[in-house]
Motif scaffolding. Structure first.
Motif, PDB file in Angstrom:
ATOM      1  N   GLN A 108       0.833  -1.195   0.000  1.00 41.23           N
ATOM      2  CA  GLN A 108       0.000   0.000   0.000  1.00 41.23           C
ATOM      3  C   GLN A 108       0.865   1.241   0.000  1.00 41.23           C
ATOM      4  OE1 GLN A 108      -2.025  -1.011   3.631  1.00 41.23           O
ATOM      5  NE2 GLN A 108      -0.911   0.508   4.826  1.00 41.23           N
ATOM      6  N   ILE A 109       0.214   2.350  -0.294  1.00 46.19           N
ATOM      7  CA  ILE A 109       0.829   3.673  -0.175  1.00 46.19           C
ATOM      8  C   ILE A 109       0.044   4.424   0.887  1.00 46.19           C
ATOM      9  CG2 ILE A 109       1.377   5.854  -1.316  1.00 46.19           C
ATOM     10  CD1 ILE A 109       1.355   4.288  -3.983  1.00 46.19           C
ATOM     11  N   GLU A 110       0.758   4.978   1.847  1.00 46.92           N
ATOM     12  CA  GLU A 110       0.138   5.751   2.924  1.00 46.92           C
ATOM     13  C   GLU A 110       0.569   7.202   2.812  1.00 46.92           C
ATOM     14  OE1 GLU A 110       1.603   3.936   6.511  1.00 46.92           O
ATOM     15  OE2 GLU A 110       0.274   2.209   6.312  1.00 46.92           O
ATOM     16  N   LEU A 111      -0.172   8.073   3.459  1.00 47.92           N
ATOM     17  CA  LEU A 111       0.247   9.461   3.605  1.00 47.92           C
ATOM     18  C   LEU A 111      -0.487  10.080   4.764  1.00 47.92           C
ATOM     19  CD1 LEU A 111      -2.137  11.546   2.438  1.00 47.92           C
ATOM     20  CD2 LEU A 111      -1.319  10.657   0.279  1.00 47.92           C
ATOM     21  N   SER A 112       0.070  11.148   5.276  1.00 50.38           N
ATOM     22  CA  SER A 112      -0.588  11.940   6.308  1.00 50.38           C
ATOM     23  C   SER A 112      -0.795  13.340   5.753  1.00 50.38           C
ATOM     24  CB  SER A 112       0.281  12.032   7.568  1.00 50.38           C
ATOM     25  OG  SER A 112       0.445  10.776   8.147  1.00 50.38           O
ATOM     26  N   SER A 113      -1.858  13.978   6.175  1.00 50.84           N
ATOM     27  CA  SER A 113      -2.146  15.334   5.744  1.00 50.84           C
ATOM     28  C   SER A 113      -2.707  16.089   6.942  1.00 50.84           C
ATOM     29  CB  SER A 113      -3.160  15.306   4.598  1.00 50.84           C
ATOM     30  OG  SER A 113      -3.457  16.601   4.160  1.00 50.84           O
ATOM     31  N   HIS A 114      -2.178  17.265   7.186  1.00 47.09           N
ATOM     32  CA  HIS A 114      -2.615  18.052   8.338  1.00 47.09           C
ATOM     33  C   HIS A 114      -4.130  18.236   8.316  1.00 47.09           C
ATOM     34  CE1 HIS A 114      -2.946  21.279  11.253  1.00 47.09           C
ATOM     35  NE2 HIS A 114      -1.716  20.982  11.630  1.00 47.09           N
ATOM     36  N   MET A 115      -4.717  18.227   9.498  1.00 44.69           N
ATOM     37  CA  MET A 115      -6.178  18.333   9.619  1.00 44.69           C
ATOM     38  C   MET A 115      -6.735  19.579   8.943  1.00 44.69           C
ATOM     39  SD  MET A 115      -6.963  16.836  13.447  1.00 44.69           S
ATOM     40  CE  MET A 115      -6.399  18.319  14.242  1.00 44.69           C
ATOM     41  N   LYS A 116      -5.954  20.646   8.875  1.00 37.55           N
ATOM     42  CA  LYS A 116      -6.455  21.893   8.296  1.00 37.55           C
ATOM     43  C   LYS A 116      -6.484  21.879   6.768  1.00 37.55           C
ATOM     44  CE  LYS A 116      -2.000  24.290   8.198  1.00 37.55           C
ATOM     45  NZ  LYS A 116      -1.222  25.388   8.735  1.00 37.55           N
ATOM     46  N   ARG A 117      -5.855  20.909   6.122  1.00 41.55           N
ATOM     47  CA  ARG A 117      -5.753  20.877   4.659  1.00 41.55           C
ATOM     48  C   ARG A 117      -6.934  20.132   4.034  1.00 41.55           C
ATOM     49  NH1 ARG A 117       0.245  19.605   5.565  1.00 41.55           N
ATOM     50  NH2 ARG A 117       1.180  21.677   5.515  1.00 41.55           N
ATOM     51  N   LEU A 118      -8.100  20.693   4.169  1.00 41.55           N
ATOM     52  CA  LEU A 118      -9.327  20.030   3.729  1.00 41.55           C
ATOM     53  C   LEU A 118      -9.363  19.789   2.216  1.00 41.55           C
ATOM     54  CD1 LEU A 118     -11.928  21.843   6.018  1.00 41.55           C
ATOM     55  CD2 LEU A 118     -10.750  19.661   6.394  1.00 41.55           C
TER      56      LEU A 118
END
Length: 141
Positions: A108-118
């Protein structure tokens, strides 16, 4: 056009990562990490160019966590300069990551994105990512 990043891209990559993180980084520290990761076979750096100008950057880090017992990858940074968004460059980055993952047999490919980056969250979901985890952060510095 998307291509592998090279040493001479450092200045442009630094500007894009600073835009993403909304902070400045010390050049010598950034440079040391950038050059070290460029030669690491489990780190993949790519840049996008429009009219010979670097307008996007994506980094992918491979790992083999015990809880998966399989190789996976995480997109650590993905940024398109503000004035070049909407040109499908982000989609091209995701397609490249997917193709690389298929070639390398990633689970799989994962990523995280800051909560504010809707808007980024919507983009990732439109491009095949599912929201399945919470990321918890404990700051030490």
């Amino acid at each position: 056009m998307i291509r592998k990043a090279k040493e001479t891209d450092l200045e442009f990559v630094k500007l894009l990562v600073e835009e993403l993180e909304e902070q400045k980084f010390e050049l010598e520290i950034f440079k040391e990490i950038y050059f070290k990761n460029l030669v690491n076979t489990e780190v993949h750096y790519f840049v996008a160019e429009v009219n010979n100008e670097i307008v996007g950057f994506m980094s992918i880090f491979e790992s083999t966590p015990l809880h998966h017992c399989h190789k996976l990858a995480e997109i650590q940074e993905l940024i398109i300069s503000v004035k070049h968004r909407g040109l499908s460059i982000g989609k091209e980055f995701i397609e490249l990551a997917t193709k690389l993952g298929q070639e390398k047999d990633w689970l799989q490919i994962e990523l995280s994105s800051h909560m504010k980056r809707l808007k980024a969250h919507s983009f990732y979901m439109r491009n095949g990512f599912n929201r399945r985890h919470f990321k918890f952060v404990k700051m030490l510095k």
